[in-house]
Design a protein around this motif. Sequence first.
Motif, PDB file in Angstrom:
ATOM      1  N   ASP A 156      -8.032   4.005   6.786  1.00  0.00           N
ATOM      2  CA  ASP A 156      -7.633   4.734   7.987  1.00  0.00           C
ATOM      3  C   ASP A 156      -6.177   4.445   8.353  1.00  0.00           C
ATOM      4  O   ASP A 156      -5.438   5.342   8.774  1.00  0.00           O
ATOM      5  CB  ASP A 156      -8.537   4.367   9.162  1.00  0.00           C
ATOM      6  N   THR A 157      -5.769   3.180   8.190  1.00  0.00           N
ATOM      7  CA  THR A 157      -4.384   2.817   8.501  1.00  0.00           C
ATOM      8  C   THR A 157      -3.407   3.529   7.581  1.00  0.00           C
ATOM      9  O   THR A 157      -2.396   4.084   8.022  1.00  0.00           O
ATOM     10  CB  THR A 157      -4.198   1.293   8.386  1.00  0.00           C
ATOM     11  N   LEU A 158      -3.707   3.526   6.297  1.00  0.00           N
ATOM     12  CA  LEU A 158      -2.823   4.174   5.344  1.00  0.00           C
ATOM     13  C   LEU A 158      -2.782   5.680   5.584  1.00  0.00           C
ATOM     14  O   LEU A 158      -1.719   6.300   5.464  1.00  0.00           O
ATOM     15  CB  LEU A 158      -3.285   3.873   3.912  1.00  0.00           C
ATOM     16  N   ARG A 159      -3.903   6.266   5.945  1.00  0.00           N
ATOM     17  CA  ARG A 159      -3.920   7.696   6.252  1.00  0.00           C
ATOM     18  C   ARG A 159      -3.054   7.991   7.475  1.00  0.00           C
ATOM     19  O   ARG A 159      -2.301   8.975   7.500  1.00  0.00           O
ATOM     20  CB  ARG A 159      -5.360   8.155   6.500  1.00  0.00           C
ATOM     21  N   ARG A 160      -3.132   7.136   8.468  1.00  0.00           N
ATOM     22  CA  ARG A 160      -2.327   7.337   9.674  1.00  0.00           C
ATOM     23  C   ARG A 160      -0.838   7.269   9.361  1.00  0.00           C
ATOM     24  O   ARG A 160      -0.044   8.093   9.842  1.00  0.00           O
ATOM     25  CB  ARG A 160      -2.698   6.287  10.709  1.00  0.00           C
ATOM     26  N   VAL A 161      -0.427   6.299   8.547  1.00  0.00           N
ATOM     27  CA  VAL A 161       0.988   6.127   8.237  1.00  0.00           C
ATOM     28  C   VAL A 161       1.493   7.241   7.329  1.00  0.00           C
ATOM     29  O   VAL A 161       2.601   7.762   7.521  1.00  0.00           O
ATOM     30  CB  VAL A 161       1.243   4.739   7.615  1.00  0.00           C
ATOM     31  N   THR A 162       0.696   7.635   6.338  1.00  0.00           N
ATOM     32  CA  THR A 162       1.147   8.710   5.448  1.00  0.00           C
ATOM     33  C   THR A 162       1.257  10.035   6.199  1.00  0.00           C
ATOM     34  O   THR A 162       2.173  10.831   5.933  1.00  0.00           O
ATOM     35  CB  THR A 162       0.215   8.850   4.231  1.00  0.00           C
ATOM     36  N   GLU A 163       0.368  10.282   7.138  1.00  0.00           N
ATOM     37  CA  GLU A 163       0.496  11.492   7.963  1.00  0.00           C
ATOM     38  C   GLU A 163       1.781  11.442   8.782  1.00  0.00           C
ATOM     39  O   GLU A 163       2.469  12.452   8.945  1.00  0.00           O
ATOM     40  CB  GLU A 163      -0.720  11.630   8.883  1.00  0.00           C
ATOM     41  N   MET A 215       0.829  -1.207   0.000  1.00  0.00           N
ATOM     42  CA  MET A 215       0.000   0.000   0.000  1.00  0.00           C
ATOM     43  C   MET A 215       0.864   1.259   0.000  1.00  0.00           C
ATOM     44  O   MET A 215       0.557   2.237  -0.682  1.00  0.00           O
ATOM     45  CB  MET A 215      -0.932  -0.019   1.207  1.00  0.00           C
ATOM     46  N   LEU A 216       1.970   1.237   0.767  1.00  0.00           N
ATOM     47  CA  LEU A 216       2.842   2.408   0.812  1.00  0.00           C
ATOM     48  C   LEU A 216       3.561   2.631  -0.514  1.00  0.00           C
ATOM     49  O   LEU A 216       3.736   3.771  -0.957  1.00  0.00           O
ATOM     50  CB  LEU A 216       3.863   2.254   1.940  1.00  0.00           C
ATOM     51  N   ASN A 217       3.969   1.553  -1.161  1.00  0.00           N
ATOM     52  CA  ASN A 217       4.675   1.690  -2.430  1.00  0.00           C
ATOM     53  C   ASN A 217       3.781   2.199  -3.545  1.00  0.00           C
ATOM     54  O   ASN A 217       4.278   2.617  -4.604  1.00  0.00           O
ATOM     55  CB  ASN A 217       5.302   0.346  -2.835  1.00  0.00           C
ATOM     56  N   ASP A 256       0.830  13.317   1.626  1.00  0.00           N
ATOM     57  CA  ASP A 256      -0.591  13.414   1.329  1.00  0.00           C
ATOM     58  C   ASP A 256      -1.189  12.013   1.314  1.00  0.00           C
ATOM     59  O   ASP A 256      -0.553  11.062   0.841  1.00  0.00           O
ATOM     60  CB  ASP A 256      -0.805  14.077  -0.037  1.00  0.00           C
ATOM     61  N   PRO A 257      -2.407  11.845   1.821  1.00  0.00           N
ATOM     62  CA  PRO A 257      -3.011  10.504   1.845  1.00  0.00           C
ATOM     63  C   PRO A 257      -3.406  10.041   0.454  1.00  0.00           C
ATOM     64  O   PRO A 257      -3.651  10.847  -0.449  1.00  0.00           O
ATOM     65  CB  PRO A 257      -4.247  10.705   2.736  1.00  0.00           C
ATOM     66  N   ILE A 258      -3.444   8.732   0.281  1.00  0.00           N
ATOM     67  CA  ILE A 258      -3.929   8.115  -0.953  1.00  0.00           C
ATOM     68  C   ILE A 258      -4.872   6.983  -0.565  1.00  0.00           C
ATOM     69  O   ILE A 258      -4.876   6.513   0.572  1.00  0.00           O
ATOM     70  CB  ILE A 258      -2.781   7.560  -1.823  1.00  0.00           C
ATOM     71  N   ALA A 259      -5.660   6.545  -1.520  1.00  0.00           N
ATOM     72  CA  ALA A 259      -6.554   5.418  -1.276  1.00  0.00           C
ATOM     73  C   ALA A 259      -5.749   4.126  -1.330  1.00  0.00           C
ATOM     74  O   ALA A 259      -4.819   3.998  -2.139  1.00  0.00           O
ATOM     75  CB  ALA A 259      -7.659   5.385  -2.325  1.00  0.00           C
ATOM     76  N   PRO A 260      -6.055   3.152  -0.467  1.00  0.00           N
ATOM     77  CA  PRO A 260      -5.326   1.878  -0.500  1.00  0.00           C
ATOM     78  C   PRO A 260      -5.541   1.160  -1.825  1.00  0.00           C
ATOM     79  O   PRO A 260      -6.649   1.122  -2.358  1.00  0.00           O
ATOM     80  CB  PRO A 260      -5.914   1.092   0.679  1.00  0.00           C
ATOM     81  N   GLU A 266      -6.001  -6.521   9.422  1.00  0.00           N
ATOM     82  CA  GLU A 266      -6.754  -7.756   9.182  1.00  0.00           C
ATOM     83  C   GLU A 266      -8.047  -7.503   8.418  1.00  0.00           C
ATOM     84  O   GLU A 266      -8.392  -8.240   7.496  1.00  0.00           O
ATOM     85  CB  GLU A 266      -7.056  -8.452  10.506  1.00  0.00           C
ATOM     86  N   ASP A 267      -8.763  -6.475   8.773  1.00  0.00           N
ATOM     87  CA  ASP A 267     -10.028  -6.144   8.116  1.00  0.00           C
ATOM     88  C   ASP A 267      -9.765  -5.120   7.013  1.00  0.00           C
ATOM     89  O   ASP A 267      -9.301  -4.009   7.293  1.00  0.00           O
ATOM     90  CB  ASP A 267     -11.007  -5.573   9.144  1.00  0.00           C
ATOM     91  N   PRO A 268     -10.042  -5.442   5.750  1.00  0.00           N
ATOM     92  CA  PRO A 268      -9.818  -4.478   4.659  1.00  0.00           C
ATOM     93  C   PRO A 268     -10.531  -3.145   4.865  1.00  0.00           C
ATOM     94  O   PRO A 268     -10.097  -2.125   4.337  1.00  0.00           O
ATOM     95  CB  PRO A 268     -10.354  -5.209   3.431  1.00  0.00           C
TER      96      PRO A 268
END
Length: 269
Positions: A207-214, A53-55, A219-223, A200-202
Amino acid sequence: MMPSLAKTLNAYYAGYAYEAAQHLRPTVRSTPPETRFVLFARGRSGTTLLLSMLNAHPAVEADGEILRRRALCPLQLVKQCEAQTQASVYGFKLLSYQLRSLQTHLPDRRAFLEALVEQGYRVLYLRRQNLLRHALSGLYAEHRRRWHQTETDAADRPAIRVRRDDLFRWLDGSAQLRRFEQEAIGGLPHLSLTYEEHLEDPACHADTLRRVTEWLNLDPIAPDTSLCKTTPRRLSELATNPDDVRRWVAASPYAHFLKATRLDVPNRE
């Protein structure tokens, strides 16, 4: 060649060859990327999913397990790998067993993480809370020799027979690595995530990706990933002998993980 000898030679000499090859590659930058991070975790904890997701972010380039084999100078290898990216954010994955058991040239394993932090690396610590689930996931992947899977082959998940010795080998190993991780990460600044709460839950991925990108000042992106869960959630679908597994675990120090896990709820995927 005996399998154990072949594995040892591969761990040493293939690692040294990889290290030398990286140092021979031309560098594309003379200064470090603006942001750097290390994803520190046990295997089978969602690291591949999170890095995938990060890549997908245009500003991120994250390597996989660059220390999956022994290196003479692990810190210099990391610096050489980061010098080969043009991205503004660079990261890599470090599994805890690799730090504890493979990088034997390091006199102090924790000092390696401390050195990364001193050089500007941020530590993203991903852990798996339920050791029973972790062990079953590892056993299932080990038996099938398939550690990751995409949506196209998600239906191919046959049940396996779980052996008691193998189950407790995984459980004990996971418990030991958890203690090692806590000692290695204790007191260091880091962002902590858990597989159960954040991956675990898609439905949690955005929210997880937004937390890590912050956390990475991005800037946040969609998973966006094609990876999906490899292990059936129901014990009766994972193991051909689910009653044996329940009985073994119930009589062990890991019984509370059995009680805390609904092993026969339907898959959410």
